[in-house]
Enzyme design. Structure first.
Site, PDB file in Angstrom:
ATOM      1  N   ASP A 112      -3.368  -5.938   8.579  1.00  0.00           N
ATOM      2  CA  ASP A 112      -1.917  -4.726   7.854  1.00  0.00           C
ATOM      3  C   ASP A 112      -1.871  -3.846   8.841  1.00  0.00           C
ATOM      4  O   ASP A 112      -3.463  -3.981   9.245  1.00  0.00           O
ATOM      5  CB  ASP A 112      -2.810  -4.602   6.155  1.00  0.00           C
TER       6      ASP A 112
HETATM    7  C1  BGC Z   1       0.702  -1.124   4.191  1.00  0.00           C
HETATM    8  C2  BGC Z   1       2.093  -2.469   4.480  1.00  0.00           C
HETATM    9  C3  BGC Z   1       3.296  -1.764   5.183  1.00  0.00           C
HETATM   10  C4  BGC Z   1       2.257  -1.708   7.266  1.00  0.00           C
HETATM   11  C5  BGC Z   1       3.363  -0.969   7.357  1.00  0.00           C
HETATM   12  C6  BGC Z   1       0.960  -1.180   5.460  1.00  0.00           C
HETATM   13  O1  BGC Z   1      -0.674   0.486   5.456  1.00  0.00           O
HETATM   14  O2  BGC Z   1      -0.288  -1.060   3.308  1.00  0.00           O
HETATM   15  O3  BGC Z   1       2.252  -3.130   3.018  1.00  0.00           O
HETATM   16  O4  BGC Z   1       3.862  -3.235   6.009  1.00  0.00           O
HETATM   17  O5  BGC Z   1       1.347  -0.204   6.203  1.00  0.00           O
HETATM   18  O6  BGC Z   1       4.147   0.037   7.055  1.00  0.00           O
END
Ligand code: BGC
Length: 751
Positions: A292
Site C-alpha cells: 500500500d
Molecule cells: C490506499 C489504497 C490505495 C492507494 C493508492 C492508499 O492510501 O490505502 O487503498 O489504493 O492509496 O491510491
C-alpha cells in the site's frame, strides 16, 4: 521476370528470416508468456529488475507545466534509466500514451509501463459505493458495474485498478467501510469474485487487472480509527477476515495489495505468514503483491524495520513484490541484491510476476492499445453506463421504515418541499474514492425530484449549512412553505467527502443541526420522508423514533438523485437489504449478527431476576437498531412452511431446504430470502448464525412461490486457528427469513 525482382524477393525473405532469428525472444508473440518472461529476465540488469518493482505516483508528467517541475521531470528521468515499472494516478488516454512512449522508445529494453489507478466504484460514471452495491445482493449487477468501470478506465489509459477492496468490517466508525461489502465473510466473498470477473473479464483491452486489498484484516482497526492497530485471533482471521480475499484470488485477481496494519505484531507488508504462507503458498497465488502507499517504508515507523535496507529486506523476503511510493526499493533493492545480501532468485520471482501480467495484457505486442483518445471519448459517461449506474443505485438503497405507507409518494404530487443542504449540493454526491467522477456531472436529490416531477412545484430550503449548523431563520420559511406542500422530503447524513480513507469518526449520530431541522419539519404535521445520504451506517435511533419513513440512500454515485426519486416516487420498488448492522448507539460498536453466543447470552426484553449476570448493556438493547439483512419493500412478504428435506445428512450430501414466500401485497416485488446455519456444538464455538445462501427473487403480487436452497454439506465446516478446514458431525440449526433476525427455524444432523 526481371532478375532484380527475384533478387528483391530473396533479399526480403532473407532479411525476414534473419530478423526473426535476431528478434529477442521476449518480443516474439509466438512464444509462451513464460518463455518470454524468462528471456527478458535474462537480459535485464539487477537495476532494471529493481526498476520493475518500483511504482511511483505520477500525476501530470508531460506538458509545459510538468516540464518546469523538477519533481515530475525527475520521475521521467528515473523512467528513462529503467528505474520505474509502473505509475499510479497518471490518467487519460493521451497523457498515459505519452508516458508509455518514453518507456517503450527511450529505455534500453523498451519494457512498457503499467498504469494503476483507484477505480473503486467507477471511473467517470460513478456507481454507488461498494458497500451500498452489496446491499443489492445482486452479483450480476456488481459484475456489470465493475465491467463498465473497466471499460471506461481502460479507454482512459488505465491497465490496473486497486479494487476490489475486500476488508470485512464491523466498524461504521471507520471511513473505509464504504469500500467493502459489509460484515459477512461469505457474501463479501461472492461480491469479491463478481467484481474481479467484472474488472478483468478475458483481459482484452476493455478490461483491467484487479487488485484485492488490503491484505489482511485492515477492516478491524481498534476503535475504528484509521491506520490503527489490528489485534485479532487467527481463528477470527481464518473464518471472518480471509474468505473475501481468498474468493478474489480464486477468481483470478492479478494483484493483491498489502495493508497498513500489523497482524500478530508484524506489519502486513513484511508479514511472511500472510504473504508467503497463506497467499502464495496455500492459495497458490500467481499474481504480484503491491505494497500500500509507502507501507514498506512505514515498517520503520511501526518499529519493525531498523532502516531502509532492513525494510526492503523484510518486504521482499516476506513475499511482497512491488513498492508503491515508499521508494525504499528504488534506493536499496538493487545494491542489496548486488552485494549478495538479498537473493537474486527472489528478485527474479517478483519481477517475473510483474512482467507476466504486462505480457498478459498484450503490452509488449501493442504498448499503445490502451491509449486511444477516440475510444476514451466514446466510453466515458456513455448513456448505457449512466443507466446502469442509476439502476444499481436504486437497487442498493435500503428502505428502513415506512409507517402508514407514506412511501411511495406516487406520481400525482403537486407540490414538494425539499429540505437539507445535502439534498441540493452536488459537492456531496460523491465520496473520496470518486475516481475521475466530477461533481458537476452528478444528480442531487433535489435535481432528481425535479426530473421526476416536472409539473410539480418543488421548493427547497437549506435548513442547515455546510457545517451542519441549523439555520435558525429557515424555520419560519419551512413552516410557511410546508403549508402548500403535499409532502416534505428531508435529507440528512454525512458529507460525501467523509466517506473514504482517513475519515474515521468517533460520533456517527446525525448532527444536532440536522435533528433540529427534522423537529421543525415534524412540527408542520406534513407527511415526511427522510432520506439519509452517507457512506456508512449511522446511529439513527433518535430519527427512527421521530419520523415515519426513512430511505437509506448511501452515496449513490453520478445518478444518485435520480435513483432516490425513482424509489420515492414508486417507479422502483426498493429491494435492498443492509449488509452491515445499524448500531443502536455508538457504544455498541462493534455490533454484528454473526457473533458468538457467550456463556451468558441475553435476549432483549427478558428482564427477570435471572437476567442480571448476563452479557448485556444496562442502558441499551443488545440488538442493533436494524439487523444484518434487513430492508423493506413496497411489497410485503410472508414466509411459511420451512422444510428440511432430510433431517440427517452425511458429509457428501447436500442440505436441501425450502420455504414458501407469499407476496401479500398488490405490487410485484423482489425479495431477498436468506439462509443461515448454526453449528450447535463444535470443537470451537461457532457463531449464532452464519449466512450460507440467499435467493433474490421477483415475486408477483399475490403469488406464493417455493424457494429452494441447496448447500453442500462440505460447506458446513469452519477453519481452526491453523487454517485447517473442520467438518464436524453433530446437530445444526437452519434458519430462513427476510433478514438475520426474523427467521423460521428447523434442525438437522450432520453424520
Ligand atoms: C490506499 C489504497 C490505495 C492507494 C493508492 C492508499 O492510501 O490505502 O487503498 O489504493 O492509496 O491510491
Amino acid at each position: 521476370m526481371p532478375k532484380s525482382f527475384f533478387a528483391t524477393i530473396l533479399f526480403l525473405l532473407l532479411t525476414h528470416a534473419l530478423k526473426a532469428q535476431n528478434m529477442h525472444p521476449y518480443k516474439n508473440p509466438d512464444l509462451s508468456i513464460q518463455q518470454r518472461v524468462d528471456d527478458l529476465l535474462a537480459r535485464m540488469t539487477i537495476e532494471e529488475k529493481a526498476g520493475q518493482l518500483n511504482q511511483l505516483n505520477g500525476g501530470v508528467l508531460t506538458g509545459p507545466q510538468a516540464a518546469t517541475d523538477p519533481g515530475q521531470t525527475g520521475k521521467l528521468d528515473l523512467l528513462r534509466t529503467g528505474q520505474v515499472g509502473s505509475f499510479l494516478n497518471v490518467t487519460g488516454a493521451e497523457e498515459t500514451g505519452r508516458v508509455q512512449k518514453i518507456a517503450v522508445e527511450e529505455t534500453r529494453l523498451g519494457i512498457p509501463l503499467l498504469f494503476g489507478y483507484d477505480v473503486i466504484h467507477g471511473y467517470k460514471t460513478i456507481f454507488p459505493i461498494p458497500l451500498a452495491e452489496a446491499c443489492s445482493w445482486d452479483l450480476a449487477a456488481a459484475e456489470k458495474a465493475a465491467a463498465i468501470a473497466a471499460k471506461e478506465a481502460s479507454a482512459a489509459g488505465i491497465h490496473w485498478t486497486f479494487a476490489p477492496m475486500m476488508d470485512l468490517s464491523r466498524e461504521p466508525r471507520w471511513g473505509r467501510v464504504m469500500e467493502g461489502s459489509g460484515e459477512d465473510p461469505w457474501l463479501s466473498g461472492q461480491f469479491s469474485a463478481a467484481r474481479v470477473r467484472g474488472f478483468q473479464g478475458k483481459l482484452d483491452d476493455q478490461h483491467v487487472l484487479a487488485t484485492v486489498k488490503h491484505f489482511a484484516a485492515y477492516g478491524a482497526p481498534e476503535g475504528g480509527r484509521e491506520y490503527n492497530t489490528v489485534d485479532m485471533s487467527r481463528y477470527a482471521l481464518w473464518n471472518y477476515y480471509l474468505p473475501p480475499y481468498e474468493a478474489a484470488v480464486r477468481a483470478g485477481a492479478a494483484a493483491v495489495m498489502n495493508s497498513f496494519n500489523i497482524f500478530d505484531g508484524i506489519p502486513a507488508s513484511g508479514n511472511r505468514f500472510l504473504v508467503t504462507d497463506i497467499l502464495k503458498t496455500r492459495w497458490s497465488f500467481q499474481g504480484f503483491v503491491v505494497s500500500d502507499w509507502a507501507s514498506f517504508g512505514e515498517m520503520i515507523t511501526h518499529g519493525y524495520a531498523a532502516d531502509t535496507a532492513n525494510a526492503v529486506e523484510k518486504a521482499l523476503m516476506a513475499g511482497s513484490d512491488m513498492d508503491m511510493e515508499s521508494r525504499v526499493f528504488q534506493q536499496k533493492l538493487a545494491s542489496l541484491v548486488r552485494s549478495g545480501q538479498l537473493p537474486e532468485a527472489r528478485l527474479n520471482d517478483a519481477v517475473g510476476r510483474v512482467l507476466y501480467w504486462k505480457f498478459k495484457l498484450g503490452l509488449f505486442d501493442d504498448p499503445y492499445r490502451y491509449h486511444n483518445p477516440t475510444r476514451e471519448k466514446a466510453a466515458l459517461l456513455a448513456d448505457q453506463h449512466q443507466q446502469a449506474a442509476r439502476e444499481a443505485a436504486a437497487n442498493s438503497m435500503v428502505l428502513l421504515k415506512n409507517e402508514g405507507a407514506i412511501l411511495p409518494l406516487g406520481k400525482n404530487l403537486k407540490s414538494i418541499l425539499v429540505v437539507g443542504n445535502l439534498a441540493e449540493s452536488q459537492d456531496e454526491v460523491l465520496d473520496f474514492w470518486k475516481g475521475q467522477g466530477e461533481h458537476r456531472h452528478t444528480v442531487t436529490i433535489l435535481a432528481g425530484l425535479k426530473n421526476k416531477y416536472p409539473e410539480a412545484t418543488i421548493e427547497f430550503v437549506r435548513g442547515y449549512d455546510k457545517t451542519n449548523t441549523f439555520i435558525a431563520g429557515d424555520a419560519t420559511v419551512i413552516r410557511q412553505k410546508a403549508r402548500n406542500a403535499d409532502v416534505v422530503v428531508a435529507v440528512i447524513g454525512l458529507h460525501g467527502e467523509l466517506a473514504g480513507e482517513a475519515r474515521a469518526l468517533a460520533d456517527i449520530n446525525p448532527a444536532k443541526g440536522q435533528l433540529e431541522l427534522l423537529n421543525v419539519v415534524k412540527s408542520t404535521g406534513k407527511p415526511l420522508a427522510v432520506v439519509v445520504q452517507a457512506g456508512r451506517p449511522m446511529v439513527l435511533t433518535d430519527v427512527v423514533k421521530n419520523v415515519p419513513a426513512i430511505l437509506y440512500a448511501w452515496i449513490g454515485g453520478t445518478q444518485h438523485g435520480n435513483a432516490v426519486a425513482d424509489i420515492l416516487s414508486g417507479d422502483v420498488n426498493p429491494s435492498a437489504k443492509t449488509v452491515m448492522s445499524f448500531p443502536y448507539a455508538v457504544g455498541q460498536i462493534p455490533v454484528y449478527y454473526n457473533h458468538y453466543n457467550t456463556g451468558r447470552p441475553h435476549r432483549d426484553g427478558n428482564e427477570g431476576p435471572n437476567d442480571f449476570w448476563v452479557s448485556r448493556y444496562r442502558d441499551i438493547p443488545n440488538a442493533p437498531l436494524f439487523p444484518f439483512g434487513y430492508g423493506m419493500s413496497y411489497s410485503s412478504f410472508a414466509y411459511s412452511d420451512l422444510a428440511v428435506a432430510k433431517n440427517s445428512i452425511n458429509q457428501n450430501d447436500t442440505l436441501r431446504v425450502s420455504v414458501s414466500i407469499t407476496n401479500t401485497s398488490e405490487r410485484d416485488g423482489i425479495e431477498i430470502a436468506q439462509l443461515y446455519i448454526r453449528d450447535v456444538a463444535a470443537s470451537r464455538v461457532r457463531p449464532v448464525k452464519e449466512l450460507k445462501a440467499f435467493e433474490r427473487r421477483l415475486i408477483p403480487a399475490g403469488a406464493t412461490q417455493r424457494v429452494a436452497f441447496e448447500l453442500p454439506a462440505q460447506q458446513l465446516g469452519f477453519f481452526d486457528e491453523n487454517g485447517n478446514w473442520l467438518l464436524e458431525p453433530g446437530a445444526f440449526r437452519v434458519f430462513v427469513g427476510p433478514n438475520s433476525r426474523d427467521v423460521q427455524e428447523a434442525g438437522f444432523v450432520l453424520k
